[in-house]
Scaffold this active site. Structure first.
Site, mmCIF file in Angstrom:
data_model
loop_
_atom_site.group_PDB
_atom_site.id
_atom_site.type_symbol
_atom_site.label_atom_id
_atom_site.label_comp_id
_atom_site.label_asym_id
_atom_site.label_seq_id
_atom_site.Cartn_x
_atom_site.Cartn_y
_atom_site.Cartn_z
ATOM 1 N N ASN A 1 -20.181 -5.650 -4.134
ATOM 2 C CA ASN A 1 -19.889 -6.964 -3.461
ATOM 3 C C ASN A 1 -19.308 -6.422 -2.058
ATOM 4 O OD1 ASN A 1 -20.034 -8.994 -5.486
ATOM 5 N ND2 ASN A 1 -18.222 -8.525 -6.081
ATOM 6 N N LYS B 1 -29.737 -8.998 -6.042
ATOM 7 C CA LYS B 1 -29.055 -8.265 -7.176
ATOM 8 C C LYS B 1 -30.040 -7.326 -8.096
ATOM 9 C CE LYS B 1 -25.285 -10.088 -6.079
ATOM 10 N NZ LYS B 1 -24.451 -9.398 -5.164
ATOM 11 N N VAL C 1 -11.442 -11.703 -3.529
ATOM 12 C CA VAL C 1 -10.313 -12.275 -3.663
ATOM 13 C C VAL C 1 -9.097 -11.453 -4.087
ATOM 14 C CG1 VAL C 1 -9.228 -14.192 -5.020
ATOM 15 C CG2 VAL C 1 -11.531 -14.459 -4.498
ATOM 16 N N LYS D 1 -29.739 -13.693 -15.128
ATOM 17 C CA LYS D 1 -28.807 -13.702 -13.848
ATOM 18 C C LYS D 1 -29.962 -14.155 -12.681
ATOM 19 C CE LYS D 1 -25.506 -10.110 -15.166
ATOM 20 N NZ LYS D 1 -24.871 -9.013 -14.630
ATOM 21 N N LYS E 1 -13.172 -15.085 -12.646
ATOM 22 C CA LYS E 1 -12.148 -14.379 -12.789
ATOM 23 C C LYS E 1 -10.690 -15.288 -12.798
ATOM 24 C CE LYS E 1 -14.311 -10.514 -10.703
ATOM 25 N NZ LYS E 1 -14.589 -9.482 -9.558
ATOM 26 N N ARG F 1 -18.077 -7.030 0.729
ATOM 27 C CA ARG F 1 -17.028 -7.824 1.495
ATOM 28 C C ARG F 1 -15.470 -7.780 0.842
ATOM 29 N NH1 ARG F 1 -16.130 -11.355 -2.825
ATOM 30 N NH2 ARG F 1 -17.774 -11.834 -4.078
ATOM 31 N N GLU G 1 -30.600 -9.108 -18.440
ATOM 32 C CA GLU G 1 -30.029 -7.931 -18.897
ATOM 33 C C GLU G 1 -29.306 -8.103 -20.265
ATOM 34 O OE1 GLU G 1 -27.493 -6.303 -14.788
ATOM 35 O OE2 GLU G 1 -26.439 -7.566 -16.364
ATOM 36 N N GLU H 1 -18.970 -3.074 -8.919
ATOM 37 C CA GLU H 1 -18.576 -3.659 -10.326
ATOM 38 C C GLU H 1 -19.249 -2.949 -11.353
ATOM 39 O OE1 GLU H 1 -19.114 -7.942 -9.932
ATOM 40 O OE2 GLU H 1 -17.019 -8.326 -8.829
ATOM 41 N N HIS I 1 -14.716 -5.845 -17.566
ATOM 42 C CA HIS I 1 -15.261 -5.846 -16.179
ATOM 43 C C HIS I 1 -14.283 -4.974 -15.312
ATOM 44 C CE1 HIS I 1 -16.904 -8.171 -12.390
ATOM 45 N NE2 HIS I 1 -15.835 -7.291 -11.897
#
Lengths: 153, 445
Positions: free
Chosen positions: B288, B116, B293, B156, B234, B290, B198, B272, B206
């Site tokens: 992300n 990240k 969801v 993070k 989420k 991939r 951060e 994001e 978001h």
């Protein structure tokens, strides 16, 4: 091991829409492989699927369980509130929450059960002294398994 | 041409991938752990291969076990779903070494976005604004960085993601202890103790952008808003992100495409952002690499099958969709139905769903693997299914969602259905445009 489900989600939606315009309240389809019920529910429609019972059903929790079935007389057992992996300490390398001989209260955290990727604290549930830790660290347990014995105060 | 597709995942996403694979005429092979051998996806797949004992590290998270199973099944390609090994560069490499197509981006993209901190650097290189903050190589540097950034801060994990391993620190007195905890957790969860700092933006939304790339071209499929979260997980997602001025929305979408192009990204991805709820200033958070969801809400308003796009791109095709061809129409909302008890602080509820009636009908889509009598094993996550509604307007979507939640009836295990019923009743949700503080203000009904 394939069960072709000939009805797609779009098909089921269409069935509900067709039924909605009719006086029927329910469609119940049963084949040797599955059962589908599409039913009027209040203002809307529900879909309920059941799969055939004949196929082998996996035992969901094939766990290696370390359980003590009987709690010795005079002692209280702390039971696992849900199935999962029982840990003695908050993280690897940290000291355990409690040891034999420690005094605990009902809300004392005596361990963690990790299940479904979440850490769930286990509380002693009674006031007293820890006399026995029944389950090794990082053991999978069933719901209800006795984790510790406590001598009530 | 991919003919035999191995699905290296479980639950609702396994079912989802099988559905598209079937439509495309591919043979679906499900890699299932012991606990999932009789699951609904396993019964639906054309073939099932055992990948290992129930615990994830021995099955779904084992690169060796999954690759061995895919090889034994003579698979042409592996779809990794989300979670598990879906963003694992070693897994992607192992698939390539075995001569199997990995349905996902290049290893270079996985590595760039998986770290990240590196992703922040790449974001900056691509011209994206990032949240004030930065690297914290050791505890001393973390302290310096946090003090420079200003409180509250968010700690993070560099190798984290998906909302995991994040800690909010409000006061400088708590910082040292929090850094210790964050590093320990990062080590335990991701095998890498590195953290970065951060600024915590209180009134943030978001907002994420779905992108597709074929290595040369990149397009976006619009925004999603995922501000309703609990502990960074989420709960509710919707498309498009509501109540954002057109020019700001366009800027966010353009930034996402710029990053995708900068990476020569191949496949489906999500960029994001944190968006200031007042000014609509936006900051790149992470990408992300991939399928996500919440991808269905984008599918419902664009009519694009994202899994199909993934498979086409993985098979070496150029994008046939152009930006102009992507037309968003209407509004879609998804709620995640989890096997958890809201009343017991979200304690997970594995067991058997003795009765599972899901809604259906116009504008309703249910992505689930849970039939009546279905078993929720204790080894994996708690997602039972996703209830997705679409409407011509957000108001219609909210009304459909309310009605659909009334129909939903699952017995035998606890679920978060009640939580979602409380959310749809909340006037802030009905108005739309909520920020990430929404959940704190929710009254337990």
């Amino acid at each position: 091991m394939s069960v072709e489900l000939p009805l797609s989600p779009e098909d089921v939606n269409e069935i509900a829409t067709i039924l909605d315009g009719s006086s029927y309240d329910r469609l119940d389809i049963r084949t040797s492989r599955f059962r589908l019920r599409v039913e009027r529910s209040g203002e809307g429609w529900s879909q309920e699927w059941s799969l055939d019972e004949g196929a082998e059903v996996a035992v969901a929790a094939t766990v290696s369980v370390s359980t003590v079935a009987v709690v010795p007389e005079g002692l209280e057992g702390v039971a696992a509130p849900l199935p999962g992996t029982f840990y003695h300490a908050p993280q690897p390398g940290a000291p355990p929450f409690v040891a034999v001989g420690d005094v605990v209260g009902p809300d004392s955290v005596i361990g963690i059960i990790e299940t479904m990727k979440l850490m769930n604290p286990v509380h002693a549930g009674c006031a007293g002294r820890v006399v026995d830790v029944c389950v090794d660290n990082a053991t999978m347990v069933d719901s209800g398994a006795i984790l510790m014995h406590i001598q009530p105060a | 041409m991919i003919r035999r597709l191995f699905i290296a995942n479980r639950g609702e996403i396994a079912f989802r991938v099988i559905r598209t694979a079937r439509r495309l005429g591919m043979t679906s092979i499900l890699g299932a752990s012991e606990a999932d051998l009789s699951s609904w996806p396993a019964r639906d797949a054309d073939e099932v291969v055992w990948v290992g004992p129930s615990p994830s590290p021995q099955s779904y998270l084992s690169v060796d076990a999954v690759i061995a199973a895919a090889k034994a099944a003579r698979a042409d390609a592996i779809h990794p779903g989300y979670g598990f090994l879906s963003e694992n560069a070693a897994f992607a490499r192992a698939a390539a070494a075995a001569g199997i197509i990995f349905v996902g981006p290049e290893v270079s993209s996985l590595e760039a976005m998986g770290d990240k901190l590196m992703a922040r650097k790449v974001g900056i290189e691509a011209g994206l604004p990032v949240v004030p903050g930065g690297e914290a190589a050791d505890k001393a540097q973390a302290l310096v960085r946090a003090n420079a950034t200003g409180f509250p801060v968010l700690l993070k994990a560099v190798s984290g993601g998906g909302g995991k391993g994040m800690k909010r620190v409000d006061r400088v007195e708590d910082l040292e202890a929090s850094i210790d905890m964050a590093m320990a957790e990062a080590q335990a969860s991701f095998g890498d103790p590195r953290i970065y700092v951060e600024r915590f933006i209180a009134s943030g939304r978001h907002v994420e952008v779905q992108v597709l790339g074929d290595g040369e071209t990149a397009i976006h499929l619009g925004t999603r808003d995922c501000s309703i979260q609990r502990r960074f997980q989420k709960l509710v997602e919707e498309a498009p992100a509501p109540l954002i001025p057109d020019d700001k929305r366009a800027a966010i979408e353009t930034a996402a495409v710029n990053l995708t192009r900068h990476l020569n990204y191949r496949g489906a991805g999500t960029v994001e952002f944190l968006v200031d709820a007042e000014t609509f200033d936006f900051f790149f958070l992470e990408m992300n690499a991939r399928i996500q969801v919440e991808h269905p809400v984008t599918e419902e308003i664009t009519g694009v099958d994202l899994v199909e796009q993934q498979l086409l791109i993985a098979d070496g095709n150029r994008l046939t969709l152009t930006q102009d061809m992507v037309q968003a129409d209407g509004h879609a909302i998804e709620v995640r139905i989890n096997a958890e008890s809201w009343a017991d602080d979200f304690r997970p509820s594995p067991g058997t769903a003795t009765h599972a009636a899901w809604p259906t009908g116009a504008g309703v889509r249910v992505d689930t693997h849970m039939p009546s009598g279905g078993v929720v094993p204790p080894f994996y996550d708690s997602l039972l299914g996703k209830l997705i509604v679409r409407g011509a307007t957000r108001e219609q979507a909210v009304a459909r969602l309310t009605a659909a939640l009334d129909v939903l009836n699952i017995e035998g295990i606890s679920t978060t259905a009640d939580l979602h019923r409380a959310i749809v009743r909340d006037p802030r949700f009905q108005a739309g445009g909520v920020d990430t503080r929404f959940f704190e203000g929710l009254t337990h009904g």
